[in-house]
Design a protein around this motif. Structure first.
Motif, short mmCIF file in Angstrom:
data_model
loop_
_atom_site.label_atom_id
_atom_site.label_comp_id
_atom_site.label_asym_id
_atom_site.label_seq_id
_atom_site.Cartn_x
_atom_site.Cartn_y
_atom_site.Cartn_z
N ASN A 172 25.12 -1.37 -10.07
CA ASN A 172 25.20 -2.84 -10.04
C ASN A 172 24.24 -3.47 -11.03
O ASN A 172 24.58 -4.46 -11.71
CB ASN A 172 24.92 -3.35 -8.63
N LYS B 134 23.31 4.89 -1.97
CA LYS B 134 22.94 3.48 -2.10
C LYS B 134 22.12 3.23 -3.36
O LYS B 134 22.29 2.21 -4.03
CB LYS B 134 22.17 3.03 -0.86
N GLU C 256 24.46 3.24 -6.21
CA GLU C 256 25.25 2.00 -6.22
C GLU C 256 24.43 0.83 -6.73
O GLU C 256 24.92 0.02 -7.51
CB GLU C 256 25.77 1.72 -4.81
#
Length: 311
Positions: free
Chosen positions: A40, A33, A36
């Motif tokens: 982003n 996470k 990620e």
């Protein structure tokens, strides 16, 4: 019984309990996470800092300018652009040069050159391929000036022919017009057809070619019945790419185009810099942008078929 078969032995050998496994899975999920989120944030940074001011904002301003008028939003720039009788002539001239240089001569020459390099290799073919790869990095107007120095009315080849045959005037005087533009675009954009065609040839099953030859098929029949049906995605991709680049060509037209040879890029440039009619120039730019994006989408679709053939 040995301690290796006891639970304590399993723990010592590195076998983890369910709680420890769950803790490791949770840690890996948290790390994924975090990666990620970092990706982003990087994408958002590129979108806002790089693409925003350099690509998205100028395009948005151009589209907004093409529908702007003194009283707000209007389609007058588009009606002025398409309602101008000269526009139909510009579109006809642009398409004529495109089909003459990109679709016909450059594509045929590029496919023929790629076929010679692949099926009839000769000493120095790798050096020639490296030169073609380097050639596509040259600016297009450099090719135009090179042709002027060679084949212009005062070029070395033209002057040499004049002196050799004792002519009163140089025999070559065709560059500053449609003939010179088509020649320069063919010379510059034919190599763009070579690379996709060679990539498509590399996927051919040469056993099919040899089988056709063993059955008595000549070279022309092998090319039309075997090679072309299998290699058409790469040939089509190279042709579409050549068409797209020729559509947006500006440097060659600016150097070799005469006052009577005005295409859409030159007309848009003149509207913006000479007539100072920015809304009409923006409308023409939007039209060219849509044409370019459509050709690029078609190129991507055909190129995917070539990639699927590679697999």
């Amino acid at each position: 019984m040995s301690s290796l078969y006891a639970p304590e032995g399993l723990a010592q050998e590195g076998v983890l309990s369910d709680a420890e496994l769950e803790a490791q899975f949770a840690e890996h999920a948290k790390a994924a996470k975090r990666r990620e989120r970092a990706a982003n944030w990087h994408l958002l940074f590129i979108f806002v800092v790089v693409l925003g001011p350099l690509v998205i904002y100028p395009l948005a301003r151009m589209v907004l300018l093409s529908v702007s008028g003194a009283n707000g939003l209007t389609m007058h720039p588009y009606t002025a652009f398409f309602g101008n009788p000269e526009t139909r002539g510009l579109i006809g001239t642009t398409l004529g040069i495109l089909f003459a240089s990109a679709t016909l001569v450059a594509s045929v020459l590029g496919v023929a050159l790629a076929s010679m390099l692949f099926f009839k290799p000769f000493p120095g073919v790798k050096l020639l391929m490296r030169f073609l790869e380097l050639f596509v990095a040259f600016p297009s107007f450099l090719v135009a000036f090179t042709l002027i120095f060679l084949y212009g009315s005062q070029g070395s080849v033209s002057i040499g022919l004049q002196r050799l045959f004792s002519l009163e005037s140089p025999p070559m005087d065709f560059l500053f017009g449609i003939g010179g533009v088509v020649l320069a675009e063919v010379v510059f954009y034919a190599p763009f057809v070579v690379r996709p065609t060679l990539a498509s040839y590399a996927t051919l099953d040469m056993r099919l070619v040899e089988a056709a030859r063993s059955l008595g098929a000549d070279g022309w029949m092998v090319a039309m019945k075997v090679v072309l049906p299998l290699a058409w995605p790469g040939i089509a991709a190279g042709t579409i790419l050549c068409f797209l680049l020729t559509l947006n060509e500006f440097g060659i037209l600016l150097v070799l185009g005469s006052a009577h040879l005005v295409t859409l890029p030159i007309a848009i440039y003149s509207s913006a810099t000479v007539d100072l009619d920015l809304p009409t120039a923006a409308a023409g730019s939007v039209v060219m942008l849509l044409m370019s994006l459509s050709l690029y989408a078609l190129y991507r679709r055909v190129n995917r078929k070539t990639s699927a053939g590679d697999r």
